[in-house]
Scaffold this motif. Structure first.
Motif, PDB file in Angstrom:
ATOM      1  N   GLY A 262      -4.085   4.901  -0.797  1.00  0.00           N
ATOM      2  CA  GLY A 262      -4.990   5.525   0.157  1.00  0.00           C
ATOM      3  C   GLY A 262      -4.351   6.702   0.844  1.00  0.00           C
ATOM      4  O   GLY A 262      -3.147   6.940   0.740  1.00  0.00           O
ATOM      5  N   ARG A 263      -5.186   7.434   1.529  1.00  0.00           N
ATOM      6  CA  ARG A 263      -4.682   8.550   2.315  1.00  0.00           C
ATOM      7  C   ARG A 263      -3.919   7.983   3.517  1.00  0.00           C
ATOM      8  O   ARG A 263      -4.366   7.012   4.129  1.00  0.00           O
ATOM      9  CB  ARG A 263      -5.846   9.425   2.775  1.00  0.00           C
ATOM     10  CG  ARG A 263      -6.547  10.129   1.603  1.00  0.00           C
ATOM     11  CD  ARG A 263      -7.655  11.062   2.081  1.00  0.00           C
ATOM     12  NE  ARG A 263      -8.808  10.366   2.636  1.00  0.00           N
ATOM     13  CZ  ARG A 263      -9.834   9.895   1.909  1.00  0.00           C
ATOM     14  NH1 ARG A 263      -9.852  10.051   0.609  1.00  0.00           N
ATOM     15  NH2 ARG A 263     -10.843   9.290   2.483  1.00  0.00           N
ATOM     16  N   PRO A 264      -2.767   8.569   3.864  1.00  0.00           N
ATOM     17  CA  PRO A 264      -2.027   8.082   5.027  1.00  0.00           C
ATOM     18  C   PRO A 264      -2.898   8.111   6.282  1.00  0.00           C
ATOM     19  O   PRO A 264      -3.623   9.087   6.522  1.00  0.00           O
ATOM     20  CB  PRO A 264      -0.853   9.053   5.135  1.00  0.00           C
ATOM     21  CG  PRO A 264      -0.648   9.530   3.726  1.00  0.00           C
ATOM     22  CD  PRO A 264      -2.047   9.623   3.155  1.00  0.00           C
ATOM     23  N   LEU A 265      -2.837   7.045   7.059  1.00  0.00           N
ATOM     24  CA  LEU A 265      -3.677   6.927   8.253  1.00  0.00           C
ATOM     25  C   LEU A 265      -3.378   7.990   9.304  1.00  0.00           C
ATOM     26  O   LEU A 265      -4.271   8.361  10.069  1.00  0.00           O
ATOM     27  CB  LEU A 265      -3.528   5.533   8.865  1.00  0.00           C
ATOM     28  CG  LEU A 265      -4.060   4.375   8.026  1.00  0.00           C
ATOM     29  CD1 LEU A 265      -3.800   3.049   8.726  1.00  0.00           C
ATOM     30  CD2 LEU A 265      -5.547   4.552   7.737  1.00  0.00           C
ATOM     31  N   ASP A 266      -2.139   8.501   9.330  1.00  0.00           N
ATOM     32  CA  ASP A 266      -1.812   9.512  10.326  1.00  0.00           C
ATOM     33  C   ASP A 266      -2.264  10.913   9.933  1.00  0.00           C
ATOM     34  O   ASP A 266      -2.064  11.874  10.668  1.00  0.00           O
ATOM     35  CB  ASP A 266      -0.317   9.503  10.638  1.00  0.00           C
ATOM     36  CG  ASP A 266       0.553   9.961   9.477  1.00  0.00           C
ATOM     37  OD1 ASP A 266       0.031  10.338   8.394  1.00  0.00           O
ATOM     38  OD2 ASP A 266       1.791   9.933   9.643  1.00  0.00           O
ATOM     39  N   GLY A 267      -2.865  11.035   8.737  1.00  0.00           N
ATOM     40  CA  GLY A 267      -3.356  12.328   8.279  1.00  0.00           C
ATOM     41  C   GLY A 267      -2.292  13.226   7.677  1.00  0.00           C
ATOM     42  O   GLY A 267      -2.598  14.296   7.165  1.00  0.00           O
ATOM     43  N   GLY A 268      -1.043  12.793   7.733  1.00  0.00           N
ATOM     44  CA  GLY A 268       0.041  13.593   7.174  1.00  0.00           C
ATOM     45  C   GLY A 268       0.132  13.426   5.667  1.00  0.00           C
ATOM     46  O   GLY A 268      -0.601  12.642   5.060  1.00  0.00           O
ATOM     47  N   PRO A 269       1.039  14.177   5.050  1.00  0.00           N
ATOM     48  CA  PRO A 269       1.206  14.069   3.602  1.00  0.00           C
ATOM     49  C   PRO A 269       1.882  12.749   3.233  1.00  0.00           C
ATOM     50  O   PRO A 269       2.683  12.221   4.017  1.00  0.00           O
ATOM     51  CB  PRO A 269       2.106  15.260   3.258  1.00  0.00           C
ATOM     52  CG  PRO A 269       2.862  15.528   4.520  1.00  0.00           C
ATOM     53  CD  PRO A 269       1.926  15.168   5.651  1.00  0.00           C
ATOM     54  N   PRO A 270       1.578  12.210   2.051  1.00  0.00           N
ATOM     55  CA  PRO A 270       2.258  10.996   1.623  1.00  0.00           C
ATOM     56  C   PRO A 270       3.713  11.303   1.298  1.00  0.00           C
ATOM     57  O   PRO A 270       4.054  12.430   0.936  1.00  0.00           O
ATOM     58  CB  PRO A 270       1.498  10.574   0.361  1.00  0.00           C
ATOM     59  CG  PRO A 270       0.924  11.840  -0.168  1.00  0.00           C
ATOM     60  CD  PRO A 270       0.642  12.692   1.038  1.00  0.00           C
TER      61      PRO A 270
ATOM     62  N   SER B 235       0.846  -1.189   0.000  1.00  0.00           N
ATOM     63  CA  SER B 235       0.000   0.000   0.000  1.00  0.00           C
ATOM     64  C   SER B 235       0.881   1.239   0.000  1.00  0.00           C
ATOM     65  O   SER B 235       1.911   1.260   0.674  1.00  0.00           O
ATOM     66  CB  SER B 235      -0.892   0.041   1.244  1.00  0.00           C
ATOM     67  OG  SER B 235      -1.757  -1.059   1.268  1.00  0.00           O
ATOM     68  N   ILE B 236       0.455   2.248  -0.751  1.00  0.00           N
ATOM     69  CA  ILE B 236       1.185   3.515  -0.773  1.00  0.00           C
ATOM     70  C   ILE B 236       0.234   4.658  -0.457  1.00  0.00           C
ATOM     71  O   ILE B 236      -0.956   4.584  -0.742  1.00  0.00           O
ATOM     72  CB  ILE B 236       1.889   3.762  -2.121  1.00  0.00           C
ATOM     73  CG1 ILE B 236       0.897   3.810  -3.289  1.00  0.00           C
ATOM     74  CG2 ILE B 236       2.961   2.702  -2.370  1.00  0.00           C
ATOM     75  CD1 ILE B 236       1.512   4.232  -4.614  1.00  0.00           C
ATOM     76  N   GLY B 237       0.792   5.689   0.131  1.00  0.00           N
ATOM     77  CA  GLY B 237      -0.002   6.873   0.441  1.00  0.00           C
ATOM     78  C   GLY B 237      -0.114   7.794  -0.760  1.00  0.00           C
ATOM     79  O   GLY B 237       0.833   7.938  -1.537  1.00  0.00           O
ATOM     80  N   VAL B 238      -1.278   8.404  -0.905  1.00  0.00           N
ATOM     81  CA  VAL B 238      -1.530   9.348  -1.992  1.00  0.00           C
ATOM     82  C   VAL B 238      -2.160  10.618  -1.421  1.00  0.00           C
ATOM     83  O   VAL B 238      -2.841  10.580  -0.407  1.00  0.00           O
ATOM     84  CB  VAL B 238      -2.420   8.736  -3.100  1.00  0.00           C
ATOM     85  CG1 VAL B 238      -1.745   7.525  -3.740  1.00  0.00           C
ATOM     86  CG2 VAL B 238      -3.798   8.360  -2.574  1.00  0.00           C
ATOM     87  N   ALA B 239      -1.933  11.716  -2.103  1.00  0.00           N
ATOM     88  CA  ALA B 239      -2.477  13.000  -1.656  1.00  0.00           C
ATOM     89  C   ALA B 239      -3.931  13.186  -2.070  1.00  0.00           C
ATOM     90  O   ALA B 239      -4.737  13.729  -1.324  1.00  0.00           O
ATOM     91  CB  ALA B 239      -1.631  14.150  -2.207  1.00  0.00           C
TER      92      ALA B 239
ATOM     93  N   GLU C 129     -13.009   1.247  -0.557  1.00  0.00           N
ATOM     94  CA  GLU C 129     -13.587   1.683   0.705  1.00  0.00           C
ATOM     95  C   GLU C 129     -13.234   3.141   0.939  1.00  0.00           C
ATOM     96  O   GLU C 129     -12.356   3.682   0.271  1.00  0.00           O
ATOM     97  CB  GLU C 129     -13.029   0.834   1.854  1.00  0.00           C
ATOM     98  CG  GLU C 129     -13.394  -0.633   1.743  1.00  0.00           C
ATOM     99  CD  GLU C 129     -12.785  -1.461   2.863  1.00  0.00           C
ATOM    100  OE1 GLU C 129     -11.925  -0.954   3.592  1.00  0.00           O
ATOM    101  OE2 GLU C 129     -13.180  -2.616   2.981  1.00  0.00           O
ATOM    102  N   ASP C 130     -13.882   3.747   1.894  1.00  0.00           N
ATOM    103  CA  ASP C 130     -13.593   5.134   2.220  1.00  0.00           C
ATOM    104  C   ASP C 130     -12.112   5.281   2.546  1.00  0.00           C
ATOM    105  O   ASP C 130     -11.617   4.689   3.494  1.00  0.00           O
ATOM    106  CB  ASP C 130     -14.445   5.575   3.413  1.00  0.00           C
ATOM    107  CG  ASP C 130     -14.248   7.041   3.719  1.00  0.00           C
ATOM    108  OD1 ASP C 130     -14.194   7.845   2.772  1.00  0.00           O
ATOM    109  OD2 ASP C 130     -14.141   7.382   4.912  1.00  0.00           O
ATOM    110  N   GLY C 131     -11.417   6.029   1.718  1.00  0.00           N
ATOM    111  CA  GLY C 131     -10.018   6.307   1.975  1.00  0.00           C
ATOM    112  C   GLY C 131      -9.018   5.354   1.356  1.00  0.00           C
ATOM    113  O   GLY C 131      -7.819   5.564   1.501  1.00  0.00           O
ATOM    114  N   ALA C 132      -9.475   4.286   0.688  1.00  0.00           N
ATOM    115  CA  ALA C 132      -8.531   3.329   0.105  1.00  0.00           C
ATOM    116  C   ALA C 132      -9.133   2.614  -1.096  1.00  0.00           C
ATOM    117  O   ALA C 132     -10.335   2.358  -1.145  1.00  0.00           O
ATOM    118  CB  ALA C 132      -8.111   2.306   1.145  1.00  0.00           C
ATOM    119  N   VAL C 133      -8.277   2.288  -2.051  1.00  0.00           N
ATOM    120  CA  VAL C 133      -8.645   1.481  -3.209  1.00  0.00           C
ATOM    121  C   VAL C 133      -7.553   0.420  -3.355  1.00  0.00           C
ATOM    122  O   VAL C 133      -6.356   0.740  -3.262  1.00  0.00           O
ATOM    123  CB  VAL C 133      -8.735   2.332  -4.498  1.00  0.00           C
ATOM    124  CG1 VAL C 133      -9.024   1.471  -5.711  1.00  0.00           C
ATOM    125  CG2 VAL C 133      -9.800   3.412  -4.347  1.00  0.00           C
ATOM    126  N   VAL C 134      -7.959  -0.834  -3.575  1.00  0.00           N
ATOM    127  CA  VAL C 134      -7.009  -1.927  -3.702  1.00  0.00           C
ATOM    128  C   VAL C 134      -7.250  -2.658  -5.024  1.00  0.00           C
ATOM    129  O   VAL C 134      -8.397  -2.945  -5.372  1.00  0.00           O
ATOM    130  CB  VAL C 134      -7.098  -2.910  -2.517  1.00  0.00           C
ATOM    131  CG1 VAL C 134      -6.008  -3.972  -2.612  1.00  0.00           C
ATOM    132  CG2 VAL C 134      -7.002  -2.165  -1.181  1.00  0.00           C
TER     133      VAL C 134
END
Length: 146
Positions: free
Chosen positions: A55-63, A11-15, A39-44
């Protein structure tokens, strides 16, 4: 079903999930992959089972983009590698290495490299028995080394 892979998934984070999912919908479709989880916030994505997620990083920070890290997708033919390259560029990727043979990686290793909308380095490759003359792309690969 037993998987031949040693990895379960990556999984990778995206903006921007909308922008990135549109990009991966397009480039992974040419490799025969599709959305398996949305799902909300992620696509696999995967061909049969979930293998690559965004998906958006779980910590809310930038990818972030990992230095020296890239993700390689298996193509089934050189045509799929070429289509991955073309569609990726059409979807806003930046080039990191045009489709062509990479003899340093092994005989018949045919690949291309792109940067996705968030800057992650991605690759599509196939191993086959065709020769450089079969594609005419070897010179292009040498002009754009990875």
């Amino acid at each position: 079903m037993e998987s031949p892979s040693i990895l379960s998934h990556v999984s990778i984070g995206v903006a921007d999930l909308g922008r990135s999912s549109a990009f991966y919908d397009a480039v992974l479709a040419v490799l025969g992959a599709r959305r398996l989880i949305d799902e909300d916030g992620a696509v696999v994505y995967g061909r049969i089972f979930p293998e690559f997620g965004i998906g958006r990083p779980l910590d809310g920070g930038p990818p972030g983009v990992g230095n020296g890290m890239h993700f390689a997708f298996l193509a089934r033919s050189r045509g799929e590698v070429d289509a991955f390259w073309r569609v990726g560029l059409e979807q806003g990727a930046t080039e990191e290495g045009a489709p062509g043979l990479r003899p340093d990686y092994g005989p018949g290793y045919y690949a291309c490299f792109l940067r996705d909308p968030d800057g992650h380095k991605i690759e599509a490759h196939v191993m086959d028995d065709a020769t450089e003359e079969d594609t005419g792309a070897a010179e292009e690969a040498e002009a754009h080394p990875t």
